[in-house]
Design a protein around this motif. Structure first.
Motif, PDB file in Angstrom:
ATOM      1  N   HIS A 297     -88.762  46.781 -32.622  1.00  0.00           N
ATOM      2  CA  HIS A 297     -90.165  47.024 -32.904  1.00  0.00           C
ATOM      3  C   HIS A 297     -91.009  46.267 -31.891  1.00  0.00           C
ATOM      4  O   HIS A 297     -90.525  45.418 -31.147  1.00  0.00           O
ATOM      5  CB  HIS A 297     -90.540  46.557 -34.315  1.00  0.00           C
ATOM      6  N   GLY A 298     -92.306  46.587 -31.888  1.00  0.00           N
ATOM      7  CA  GLY A 298     -93.240  45.854 -31.059  1.00  0.00           C
ATOM      8  C   GLY A 298     -93.415  46.457 -29.682  1.00  0.00           C
ATOM      9  O   GLY A 298     -92.984  47.572 -29.376  1.00  0.00           O
ATOM     10  N   LEU A 299     -94.085  45.677 -28.830  1.00  0.00           N
ATOM     11  CA  LEU A 299     -94.431  46.167 -27.500  1.00  0.00           C
ATOM     12  C   LEU A 299     -93.202  46.488 -26.665  1.00  0.00           C
ATOM     13  O   LEU A 299     -93.210  47.451 -25.890  1.00  0.00           O
ATOM     14  CB  LEU A 299     -95.291  45.119 -26.782  1.00  0.00           C
ATOM     15  N   ALA A 300     -92.149  45.684 -26.797  1.00  0.00           N
ATOM     16  CA  ALA A 300     -90.954  45.931 -25.988  1.00  0.00           C
ATOM     17  C   ALA A 300     -90.362  47.300 -26.315  1.00  0.00           C
ATOM     18  O   ALA A 300     -89.995  48.067 -25.415  1.00  0.00           O
ATOM     19  CB  ALA A 300     -89.921  44.829 -26.239  1.00  0.00           C
ATOM     20  N   ALA A 301     -90.268  47.626 -27.603  1.00  0.00           N
ATOM     21  CA  ALA A 301     -89.736  48.935 -27.985  1.00  0.00           C
ATOM     22  C   ALA A 301     -90.668  50.054 -27.528  1.00  0.00           C
ATOM     23  O   ALA A 301     -90.218  51.114 -27.082  1.00  0.00           O
ATOM     24  CB  ALA A 301     -89.533  48.991 -29.491  1.00  0.00           C
ATOM     25  N   THR A 302     -91.977  49.818 -27.638  1.00  0.00           N
ATOM     26  CA  THR A 302     -92.929  50.844 -27.206  1.00  0.00           C
ATOM     27  C   THR A 302     -92.823  51.079 -25.699  1.00  0.00           C
ATOM     28  O   THR A 302     -92.872  52.233 -25.231  1.00  0.00           O
ATOM     29  CB  THR A 302     -94.351  50.415 -27.576  1.00  0.00           C
ATOM     30  N   ALA A 303     -92.684  50.004 -24.939  1.00  0.00           N
ATOM     31  CA  ALA A 303     -92.551  50.158 -23.485  1.00  0.00           C
ATOM     32  C   ALA A 303     -91.265  50.907 -23.126  1.00  0.00           C
ATOM     33  O   ALA A 303     -91.257  51.772 -22.242  1.00  0.00           O
ATOM     34  CB  ALA A 303     -92.575  48.788 -22.815  1.00  0.00           C
ATOM     35  N   THR A 304     -90.166  50.583 -23.822  1.00  0.00           N
ATOM     36  CA  THR A 304     -88.908  51.296 -23.576  1.00  0.00           C
ATOM     37  C   THR A 304     -89.060  52.773 -23.910  1.00  0.00           C
ATOM     38  O   THR A 304     -88.561  53.653 -23.192  1.00  0.00           O
ATOM     39  CB  THR A 304     -87.778  50.675 -24.403  1.00  0.00           C
ATOM     40  N   MET A 305     -89.744  53.050 -25.019  1.00  0.00           N
ATOM     41  CA  MET A 305     -89.992  54.441 -25.383  1.00  0.00           C
ATOM     42  C   MET A 305     -90.761  55.167 -24.281  1.00  0.00           C
ATOM     43  O   MET A 305     -90.449  56.317 -23.930  1.00  0.00           O
ATOM     44  CB  MET A 305     -90.769  54.496 -26.696  1.00  0.00           C
ATOM     45  N   GLY A 306     -91.763  54.513 -23.705  1.00  0.00           N
ATOM     46  CA  GLY A 306     -92.527  55.147 -22.638  1.00  0.00           C
ATOM     47  C   GLY A 306     -91.664  55.468 -21.424  1.00  0.00           C
ATOM     48  O   GLY A 306     -91.811  56.539 -20.808  1.00  0.00           O
ATOM     49  N   ARG A 307     -90.756  54.559 -21.089  1.00  0.00           N
ATOM     50  CA  ARG A 307     -89.882  54.820 -19.927  1.00  0.00           C
ATOM     51  C   ARG A 307     -88.917  55.970 -20.216  1.00  0.00           C
ATOM     52  O   ARG A 307     -88.682  56.822 -19.345  1.00  0.00           O
ATOM     53  CB  ARG A 307     -89.110  53.544 -19.585  1.00  0.00           C
ATOM     54  N   LEU A 308     -88.404  56.020 -21.433  1.00  0.00           N
ATOM     55  CA  LEU A 308     -87.481  57.108 -21.760  1.00  0.00           C
ATOM     56  C   LEU A 308     -88.211  58.450 -21.805  1.00  0.00           C
ATOM     57  O   LEU A 308     -87.681  59.470 -21.355  1.00  0.00           O
ATOM     58  CB  LEU A 308     -86.806  56.830 -23.106  1.00  0.00           C
ATOM     59  N   ARG A 309     -89.390  58.453 -22.343  1.00  0.00           N
ATOM     60  CA  ARG A 309     -90.134  59.724 -22.412  1.00  0.00           C
ATOM     61  C   ARG A 309     -90.450  60.226 -21.001  1.00  0.00           C
ATOM     62  O   ARG A 309     -90.340  61.430 -20.711  1.00  0.00           O
ATOM     63  CB  ARG A 309     -91.421  59.519 -23.206  1.00  0.00           C
ATOM     64  N   ALA A 310     -90.851  59.322 -20.112  1.00  0.00           N
ATOM     65  CA  ALA A 310     -91.118  59.747 -18.729  1.00  0.00           C
ATOM     66  C   ALA A 310     -89.844  60.259 -18.057  1.00  0.00           C
ATOM     67  O   ALA A 310     -89.874  61.258 -17.319  1.00  0.00           O
ATOM     68  CB  ALA A 310     -91.695  58.572 -17.942  1.00  0.00           C
ATOM     69  N   ALA A 311     -88.708  59.583 -18.350  1.00  0.00           N
ATOM     70  CA  ALA A 311     -87.453  60.030 -17.742  1.00  0.00           C
ATOM     71  C   ALA A 311     -87.057  61.411 -18.257  1.00  0.00           C
ATOM     72  O   ALA A 311     -86.593  62.266 -17.493  1.00  0.00           O
ATOM     73  CB  ALA A 311     -86.357  59.013 -18.041  1.00  0.00           C
ATOM     74  N   ILE A 312     -87.254  61.646 -19.559  1.00  0.00           N
ATOM     75  CA  ILE A 312     -86.895  62.956 -20.122  1.00  0.00           C
ATOM     76  C   ILE A 312     -87.767  64.051 -19.520  1.00  0.00           C
ATOM     77  O   ILE A 312     -87.284  65.149 -19.203  1.00  0.00           O
ATOM     78  CB  ILE A 312     -87.020  62.922 -21.653  1.00  0.00           C
ATOM     79  N   GLN A 313     -89.037  63.783 -19.338  1.00  0.00           N
ATOM     80  CA  GLN A 313     -89.906  64.799 -18.745  1.00  0.00           C
ATOM     81  C   GLN A 313     -89.479  65.107 -17.308  1.00  0.00           C
ATOM     82  O   GLN A 313     -89.494  66.270 -16.882  1.00  0.00           O
ATOM     83  CB  GLN A 313     -91.358  64.324 -18.786  1.00  0.00           C
ATOM     84  N   THR A 314     -89.087  64.071 -16.587  1.00  0.00           N
ATOM     85  CA  THR A 314     -88.623  64.293 -15.214  1.00  0.00           C
ATOM     86  C   THR A 314     -87.325  65.095 -15.203  1.00  0.00           C
ATOM     87  O   THR A 314     -87.171  66.055 -14.425  1.00  0.00           O
ATOM     88  CB  THR A 314     -88.424  62.954 -14.501  1.00  0.00           C
ATOM     89  N   LEU A 315     -86.386  64.710 -16.072  1.00  0.00           N
ATOM     90  CA  LEU A 315     -85.120  65.433 -16.127  1.00  0.00           C
ATOM     91  C   LEU A 315     -85.313  66.856 -16.642  1.00  0.00           C
ATOM     92  O   LEU A 315     -84.601  67.782 -16.221  1.00  0.00           O
ATOM     93  CB  LEU A 315     -84.134  64.676 -17.018  1.00  0.00           C
ATOM     94  N   ALA A 316     -86.254  67.036 -17.550  1.00  0.00           N
ATOM     95  CA  ALA A 316     -86.500  68.375 -18.068  1.00  0.00           C
ATOM     96  C   ALA A 316     -87.016  69.297 -16.970  1.00  0.00           C
ATOM     97  O   ALA A 316     -86.704  70.503 -16.947  1.00  0.00           O
ATOM     98  CB  ALA A 316     -87.490  68.312 -19.227  1.00  0.00           C
ATOM     99  N   ASP A 317     -87.812  68.766 -16.049  1.00  0.00           N
ATOM    100  CA  ASP A 317     -88.322  69.585 -14.939  1.00  0.00           C
ATOM    101  C   ASP A 317     -87.188  70.064 -14.037  1.00  0.00           C
ATOM    102  O   ASP A 317     -87.348  71.057 -13.313  1.00  0.00           O
ATOM    103  CB  ASP A 317     -89.331  68.785 -14.123  1.00  0.00           C
ATOM    104  N   LEU A 318     -86.068  69.343 -14.061  1.00  0.00           N
ATOM    105  CA  LEU A 318     -84.912  69.799 -13.281  1.00  0.00           C
ATOM    106  C   LEU A 318     -84.169  70.930 -13.986  1.00  0.00           C
ATOM    107  O   LEU A 318     -83.225  71.486 -13.422  1.00  0.00           O
ATOM    108  CB  LEU A 318     -83.948  68.627 -13.047  1.00  0.00           C
ATOM    109  N   GLU A 319     -84.613  71.254 -15.195  1.00  0.00           N
ATOM    110  CA  GLU A 319     -84.047  72.344 -15.987  1.00  0.00           C
ATOM    111  C   GLU A 319     -82.538  72.190 -16.173  1.00  0.00           C
ATOM    112  O   GLU A 319     -81.760  73.118 -16.001  1.00  0.00           O
ATOM    113  CB  GLU A 319     -84.378  73.698 -15.349  1.00  0.00           C
ATOM    114  N   LEU A 320     -82.183  70.969 -16.582  1.00  0.00           N
ATOM    115  CA  LEU A 320     -80.778  70.688 -16.835  1.00  0.00           C
ATOM    116  C   LEU A 320     -80.388  71.179 -18.219  1.00  0.00           C
ATOM    117  O   LEU A 320     -81.214  71.338 -19.120  1.00  0.00           O
ATOM    118  CB  LEU A 320     -80.518  69.183 -16.734  1.00  0.00           C
ATOM    119  N   ASP A 321     -79.112  71.409 -18.404  1.00  0.00           N
ATOM    120  CA  ASP A 321     -78.569  71.697 -19.720  1.00  0.00           C
ATOM    121  C   ASP A 321     -78.822  70.482 -20.620  1.00  0.00           C
ATOM    122  O   ASP A 321     -78.769  69.338 -20.162  1.00  0.00           O
ATOM    123  CB  ASP A 321     -77.071  71.973 -19.601  1.00  0.00           C
ATOM    124  N   PRO A 322     -79.149  70.688 -21.927  1.00  0.00           N
ATOM    125  CA  PRO A 322     -79.432  69.553 -22.806  1.00  0.00           C
ATOM    126  C   PRO A 322     -78.348  68.481 -22.808  1.00  0.00           C
ATOM    127  O   PRO A 322     -78.657  67.281 -22.808  1.00  0.00           O
ATOM    128  CB  PRO A 322     -79.576  70.211 -24.182  1.00  0.00           C
TER     129      PRO A 322
END
Length: 801
Positions: free
Chosen positions: A487-512
């Protein structure tokens, strides 16, 4: 001849145990009372005319006390002979009588001892001044007492009076009720806590330890009540102060909300310590910021945060909760309080210090008698103040009260400061998370969606739960939900990095499944970069669903995340049990399998985090059944998804969730059959013309003749490249919605590259030309090759779904 009491009956008093005899000067018994008969069992006829010495039990004494000899003593103890032969010890007194005779009075030695000791005890009790003694008759009227105004510093207890003359009606009624119970039952009252207020000393309170026992006459009939009082005011005050300290330590600081902390403080103090109380906090503190360092009068930028009244509602004329305090005049007392001193004053002192009538009306209660105020200070900062009042019903505050309040306020100030600092961090975390999460609702050709995030503890905590809706080429969409450890800011920051990574990987149109494998590598790298003691705390679960509105197929892969729930337009919800989840992100070394399902138009796909199904019982299976039941009850075709989400998350009568909850609902759509057209060509350069021809004809059918020239050129370039470099078969598909999508599929896995051709090059300008003629372009891969796609905007076009 006998001596007897009037009426001839036995005496009901203690005198009934006294034996009387009249003897002459030579010791001969002349008269013998009935008490004497009862004492020795001898009648007057048996005793009168005989020497009194014959009554003695000791034979040697008896032989020397014959007739003609005087009495052996004037007073003392003797052992007499009972008719039965037993001995009776008596205490006797010889009193001169008439005609040279004597009256001899005797009683059992035991009774005499009781009388002497009882009298001595009563004299001792009545003579001392630390224990109050009151003897009441059967009507509870005071018969004897030692309670004067000097004993307990209060009113004296008058002989012939009642308790109501010195006590308040409520206290007197309570005390007399207890005495009546003792009088009626005979059961003593021991150590009863009796509080006393007196109309003769307004505002003063006493606390007594009261013991009472029934008094009885010789016939064992109630004759009154004896009351012993010990002043327990000091010990009672010490007990109350100890209880107040305990309540303060338990209740203050239990919440990390600034206002809740202030309310806990004033609830502890009222009514246990004061009749009215308020806590004012600096406006900056309520926002989580540090208050300004200022002293003196004027607008102190204080706002009322909490109030409490022992008499009921908070008085209407005073500053109400949430309202700002009025400006105060600069006064030495105000500056003393701002320096951290505890200020005590009466109503007159407050009126004199405040001056302005409008300020007095807002600050001083009408029935306020005595006031005490102390600042809430922590780390050198003036966070606020505590203001307490006692009315005419209570004693005024004293220095001992001030010391106690200062101690409690010092601890409370630390709790307020902790809550303030948490408010600041929580506000930053919430703001960060709100900016990291996507819009709550989206409307796209693939689906309309609604996402809801519910922090743990009813909003007290934020963490790394998230959801996302990612639009992809060819009108497809990706639905994502994830949960970061902690919980807290550390978890929120990690969530932000993962969400950005997923959006980048999704643009590569990879298989799930492949996308989650790349994300797993990222989490492992984040863990390796963290401190050694925090590496085990970095991880996440994630579910990624890729939906194609052209085919109605949804491909889902999970990294340790709960399976989604599928709600068809008709029929009950079902859990996607065929999904095989992989390990959580960060474990590494394991593949992620994808599962493809067909979804009918209007199907609702529910993606969630485990906080929604893991309740207080920690039974995920039961929680999943509850989720299914809620979806079945609320998920209806045509009902807005946001309403469904609120209904599903509704927890009427339940506690706030212990873990964060993220819920994403997606209602799928399928493009109409006439919105797509597809062809397949062999790997022959001659098919380029055929591809252009079918493209122009299809655009004409759709009424998009204005895009024919541009689209034919794009199709020509892409088909030519496929025939030349990839071989056949070559697929062509056009998709019409709010954009025009053109897809060319070939069996090659070669990555197309956009490059700038030099002026002398004969080729290399095809993709550059395509990029200039379309809004965007790209490529994706599958098991049998790749697809190059382009999008062209259709001005003014609305989605066909």
């Amino acid at each position: 001849m006998q001596l007897s009491p009037p009426g001839g009956g036995p005496s009901a008093s203690v005198l009934g145990e006294i034996a009387a005899a009249v003897v002459d000067g030579r010791g001969t018994v002349l008269h013998w009372s009935r008490g004497a008969e009862a004492l020795l069992g001898l009648t007057a006829a048996e005793v009168c005319g005989r020497p009194v010495g014959h009554l003695l039990a000791d034979a040697s004494e008896r032989s020397g006390s014959g007739a003609g000899e005087p009495l052996p003593a004037r007073a003392g103890r003797a052992v007499l002979r009972h008719r039965s032969g037993g001995a009776v010890e008596v205490v006797f007194q010889v009193v001169p009588w008439q005609d040279s005779s004597f009256l001899v009075l005797a009683c059992p030695a035991r009774s005499a001892t009781d009388w002497e000791q009882g009298a001595a005890l009563l004299r001792a009790l009545l003579a001392q001044g630390r224990i109050g003694i009151g003897i009441h008759d059967t009507d509870l009227t005071v018969v004897r007492t030692n309670i004067t105004s000097e004993v307990f510093g209060g009113p004296g207890l008058p002989v012939g009076g009642r308790l109501a003359e010195v006590m308040s009606p409520q206290d007197a009624e309570e005390a007399e009720a207890g005495l009546r119970r003792v009088l009626g039952s005979g059961v003593p009252l021991v150590g009863h806590e009796q509080r006393m207020r007196s109309p003769q000393v307004p505002g003063r309170r006493w606390s007594f330890s009261l013991s009472a026992l029934r008094l009885e006459d010789a016939q064992r009939r109630p004759s009154g009540v004896a009351v012993l009082l010990a002043d327990a005011t000091a010990s009672e005050r010490a007990r109350r102060e100890l209880e107040l300290r305990y309540q303060a330590s338990v209740r203050i600081g239990a919440s990390l909300d600034v206002r809740d902390t202030a309310q806990s403080l004033v609830d502890v103090l009222v009514p246990a310590f004061a009749d009215l109380g308020s806590v004012d906090l600096a406006e900056a503190v309520l926002e989580g910021d540090e208050p300004p360092r200022s002293v003196g009068g004027g607008d102190l930028h204080m706002r009322r945060a909490a109030v409490a009244s022992a008499a009921g509602p908070w008085p209407a004329p005073l500053v109400q909760p949430g309202e700002p305090n009025p400006p105060y005049p600069d006064h030495p007392v105000l500056r003393s309080y701002q320096r951290g001193e505890t200020v005590i004053g009466d109503r007159a002192a407050y009126v004199e210090a405040l001056g302005a009538p409008e300020v007095i009306r807002l600050v001083v209660p009408e029935d306020g008698r005595s006031a005490i105020a102390v600042a809430l200070r922590a780390r050198g900062l003036l966070l606020g103040s505590v203001d307490l009042w006692r009315t005419d019903r209570s004693a005024p505050f004293d220095r001992q009260d001030a010391d106690l309040l200062a101690e409690i306020a010092s601890r409370a100030a630390l709790s307020v400061d902790n809550a303030r600092r948490y408010t600041r961090e929580h506000r930053a975390a919430v703001a960060l998370q709100q900016r990291l999460l996507p819009p709550a609702a989206t409307d796209a050709p693939a689906a309309d969606t609604a996402g809801t995030y519910l922090p743990a503890g009813g909003g007290a905590e934020v963490s790394g739960d998230w959801y996302d809706v990612i639009p992809l080429p060819s009108l497809r969409a990706a639905f994502v939900v994830g949960d970061v450890i902690g919980h807290g800011l550390a978890a929120t920051a990690t969530m932000g990095r993962l969400r950005a990574a997923i959006q980048t990987l999704a643009d590569l149109e990879l298989d799930p499944g492949e996308l989650l494998a790349h994300l797993d590598d990222l989490v492992a790298r984040l863990a390796s970069e963290a401190d050694p003691e925090e590496q085990d705390a970095i991880g996440a679960t994630c579910l990624y669903a890729l939906y194609d509105p052209v085919t109605g197929r949804c491909t889902v892969a999970s990294a340790g995340h709960p399976p989604p729930v599928v709600v068809p337009p008709e029929g009950p919800p079902r859990v996607l049990e065929e999904l095989s989840p992989g390990p959580p992100l960060g474990v590494g070394g394991m593949p992620f399998e994808a599962t493809t399902i067909e979804l009918a138009p209007g199907t609702v796909l529910a993606l969630y985090t485990d906080g929604l199904v893991e309740g207080a019982d920690h039974d995920a299976a039961a929680g999943l059944r509850r989720l299914n039941d809620r979806l079945a009850a609320h998920c209806r075709p045509g009902r807005p998804l946001q309403e469904i989400g609120r209904a599903v998350l509704s927890r009427a009568g339940e506690r706030p969730p212990r873990d964060d909850v993220a819920l994403l609902l997606a209602r799928t759509r399928v493009l109409p059959a006439g919105a797509t057209a597809a062809w397949e060509f062999p790997a022959d350069p001659a098919v380029v013309a055929d591809a252009r021809e079918v493209t122009a004809r299809q655009l004409a059918d759709w009424g998009l003749d204005d895009l024919a020239f541009t689209t034919e050129l794009v199709v020509s370039e892409l088909v030519t490249n496929a025939v030349r470099y990839a071989g056949g078969p070559v697929g062509l598909r056009l998709i019409r919605d709010h954009v025009l999508v053109c897809e060319v599929t070939d069996p090659s896995n070669t990555q197309p590259r956009l490059r700038r051709a030099r002026w002398a090059d004969e080729g290399g300008r095809g993709l550059f030309l395509v990029a200039q003629l379309t809004a965007r372009w790209g490529s994706r891969y599958d098991r049998s090759g790749k697809t190059i796609w382009t999008e062209q905007a259709l001005p003014g076009a609305a989605p066909l779904t």
